[in-house]
Design a protein around this motif. Sequence first.
Motif, PDB file in Angstrom:
ATOM      1  N   GLU A 179      -8.479   3.343   7.827  1.00 54.39           N
ATOM      2  CA  GLU A 179      -8.312   2.024   7.221  1.00 54.39           C
ATOM      3  C   GLU A 179      -8.033   0.980   8.290  1.00 54.39           C
ATOM      4  N   THR A 215       4.325 -16.065   3.947  1.00 57.76           N
ATOM      5  CA  THR A 215       3.202 -15.222   3.532  1.00 57.76           C
ATOM      6  C   THR A 215       2.949 -14.109   4.542  1.00 57.76           C
ATOM      7  N   LEU A 216       3.556 -14.230   5.731  1.00 56.50           N
ATOM      8  CA  LEU A 216       3.386 -13.183   6.743  1.00 56.50           C
ATOM      9  C   LEU A 216       4.452 -12.101   6.602  1.00 56.50           C
ATOM     10  N   GLU A 224      -6.590 -14.196   5.572  1.00 52.20           N
ATOM     11  CA  GLU A 224      -5.676 -14.510   4.468  1.00 52.20           C
ATOM     12  C   GLU A 224      -4.536 -13.489   4.420  1.00 52.20           C
ATOM     13  N   PRO A 225      -3.440 -13.842   3.723  1.00 51.14           N
ATOM     14  CA  PRO A 225      -2.204 -13.063   3.846  1.00 51.14           C
ATOM     15  C   PRO A 225      -2.326 -11.558   3.671  1.00 51.14           C
ATOM     16  N   ARG A 226      -3.125 -11.096   2.717  1.00 52.58           N
ATOM     17  CA  ARG A 226      -3.132  -9.654   2.484  1.00 52.58           C
ATOM     18  C   ARG A 226      -4.175  -8.920   3.313  1.00 52.58           C
ATOM     19  N   ALA A 273       2.059 -11.790   0.916  1.00 49.71           N
ATOM     20  CA  ALA A 273       2.690 -10.571   1.411  1.00 49.71           C
ATOM     21  C   ALA A 273       3.623  -9.961   0.361  1.00 49.71           C
ATOM     22  N   LYS A 274       4.146  -8.797   0.681  1.00 49.40           N
ATOM     23  CA  LYS A 274       4.986  -8.057  -0.268  1.00 49.40           C
ATOM     24  C   LYS A 274       6.313  -8.753  -0.545  1.00 49.40           C
ATOM     25  N   MET A 322       0.846  -1.191   0.000  1.00 49.66           N
ATOM     26  CA  MET A 322       0.000   0.000   0.000  1.00 49.66           C
ATOM     27  C   MET A 322       0.877   1.234   0.000  1.00 49.66           C
ATOM     28  N   LEU A 378     -13.059  -5.673  10.594  1.00 49.11           N
ATOM     29  CA  LEU A 378     -13.255  -6.832   9.724  1.00 49.11           C
ATOM     30  C   LEU A 378     -12.538  -8.056  10.302  1.00 49.11           C
ATOM     31  N   PRO A 421      -7.137  -6.393  -1.217  1.00 54.47           N
ATOM     32  CA  PRO A 421      -8.151  -6.742  -0.209  1.00 54.47           C
ATOM     33  C   PRO A 421      -8.895  -5.509   0.285  1.00 54.47           C
ATOM     34  N   GLY A 462       4.414 -15.484  -1.696  1.00 49.44           N
ATOM     35  CA  GLY A 462       3.711 -16.374  -0.787  1.00 49.44           C
ATOM     36  C   GLY A 462       2.291 -16.544  -1.232  1.00 49.44           C
ATOM     37  N   PRO A 475      -3.197 -19.885   5.374  1.00 46.34           N
ATOM     38  CA  PRO A 475      -2.034 -20.658   4.904  1.00 46.34           C
ATOM     39  C   PRO A 475      -1.521 -21.665   5.935  1.00 46.34           C
TER      40      PRO A 475
END
Lengths: 326, 274, 115
Positions: free
Chosen positions: A14, A100-101, A33-35, C12-13, A1, A21, C85, C8, A158
């Motif tokens: 945000e 993914t984190l 989920e990851p994002r 993530a970034k 972002m 949420l 998202p 991933g 995940p």
Amino acid sequence: MTTTAIDAGSRVDEDTAGEQLFNELIAQDSRIEPRDWMPADYRKALTRQISQHAHSEIIGMQPEANWITRAPSLKRKAVLMAKVQDEAGHGLYLYSAAETLGTPRDKMTEDLIAGKARYSSIFNYPVRTWADIGAIGWLVDGAAICNQVPLCRASYGPYGRAMVRVCKEESFHQRQGFEILLELANGTPEQRAMAQDAVNRWYAPSLMMFGPPDEDSPNSQKSMEWKIKRFSNDELRSRFVGMMVEQVKVLGLELPDKEIRYNDETGRWEHGPLDWNEFKEVLAGRGPCNAQRMERRREAHEDGAWVREAAAAYAEKQALKYAQAA
Amino acid sequence: MSEANASATRITPGNALRPEDIALLETKPADAVAQYALGLGDDALILAQRLGWWISRAPELEEDVALGNIALDQIGHARSFLTYAGRAWDKTEDDLAYFRREPEFRSVHLVEQPNGDFARTIARQFVVALYQWELYSRLVDSSDPTLAAIAAKAVKEVDYHRDHSIQWILRLAQGTDESRRRMIAGLKLTWPYVEELFTDHPLIDELGDVAARPSSLRPSFDEAVKLVLDEAELELPDVPGAIGGGRQGLHSEHLGYILAELQVLAREYPGASW
Amino acid sequence: MTGGSTTGDDGAKAPSSGPQEPRAAWPLWEVFVRSSRGLSHVHAGSLHAPDAQMAVRNARDLYTRRNEGVSLWVVPATSIVTSDPDSKDQFFESPQGKDYRHATYYTKSEGVKHL
């Protein structure tokens, strides 16, 4: 972002919306989920738990891998190889969930070999005999499965998906351990003694795999609120003891605990006292094999550096070649 | 291939042959055939023993898994060949693996060579995989249906081993200066043991269409090696071949140690079942 | 921002990677497995590999040890573009309320055969 100074105000909004949420999803028993937005503490706790879990799989390869070359039959050798190889696979599934984190595997590996990360302290006990391979499969993998099955429903997508895969594959791990013990228990008197001795040594450490008693486990509460954990340490431990009590009868061996009993009032299995001092000592690095396990992991990683560099360099050269040809 | 011989077994096309199936065979191989199977089984067994060491020590976790797969394939081939050989003498795969002495082993010196660094292991893998691929490709047509069936499964797996080693030869040869130096050194240490693979031993003359004559596999092996080395910009190592003798039970100094580790537990508890 | 590289899972970034010294760490690849003919490739997880050729081989070794697949895709994690998202509402709210896209919306024809 993209966040600039001008955005700072809307960023706060945000976050509030994100938190709302997040809380809703957790309350609905849905998945994160990851994002998705998530509290920093949730991300941190998960990263810690999943990476520790991954490290445990990877360090956990060593005690068993030590017996691959000595396995007493070719079938057992093949089974053991497949099992240890699965553990590498499980470590990889888990590292990829942890990545993914936002923490790269590299960093997690560095932390492990620098001694900054933890792994399950059970792997700091030595594997003295072949029967230990059976006891590890039966008790250690058994305890791990008990712990892991509820994690398939962990709130972080995940992680849950990785655990589904791991649990599916691990069912053979426990069975092969049980069969090793069964074979030994029905073998010569020496073999039988070997099996009982292994069960004696691995019983208490496997019970301690569930973590400290609930009253000494401050992180557990938060983890259960976040629905990462579904059951408390003591709850799972009691469930495990109940299963082992039955299974050990089939083996014709004994659990080294005279105080096991079913408590009708609480509906839980109870066991004798565990030496939590030893647990803390081993966790603090004073187990019989801590130094050895770390050394081996570090050696493999450092000895492999030139190979990883070579492959990366080759990939870069090839990419350049294609780019020039295009 | 005679279909009749295969009736009571799983030796049919499309079925992956398992050692347990071979143990149930009614046919017993002739002594020479069993001796031949023993050699192939010992190669695979000793190689699996060497490769098994890498699991938990590979340069990257993905490679632990890859080398594990290769070791598992080899142990599978070993079990099939040894089970079949054992049928001739009423022995099990484990009798043969755990209770023979060093001179009774029939493995070639190449598979006995130490793992060394990753480059040396890859060099050994490269030679073994290319050799086994040529060999099993031919054994698929063996007049012995069991050997043909074992080879039919093995050849697909070894094809993957071949690919794995070639991918790594290319990367190590053309990666960094260090990896290139190590790859060249690894090939040089490995090459003396190539000759033995293609030396015809007396047993071969007794076997006719059952076996693949080692010397006849050499030209296509050389060709395949050249293709890879050219692409990797490597030269064929210029080293004299070592005197082998593994198929006659004359082994390298390494085998004793390998067997000591392999057999220690089984021999400590004779008569035990595992 | 509706896109951007991810690593991933659907993740993530990615750390930005410009031209640099060859590093020992291999990039991340996402793996998709077709479990049998007639089915789609489904995301299975990720792995690290130095390049595409090794990635597909590592995927075979890691994700199909138990006959799980007949075909594999590997995709550099950085090449996957995901929906944002935070724009979930503008992206995914619209179909809600358009029940007429589903057969169950049409109740009067219930009981008519082969419809």
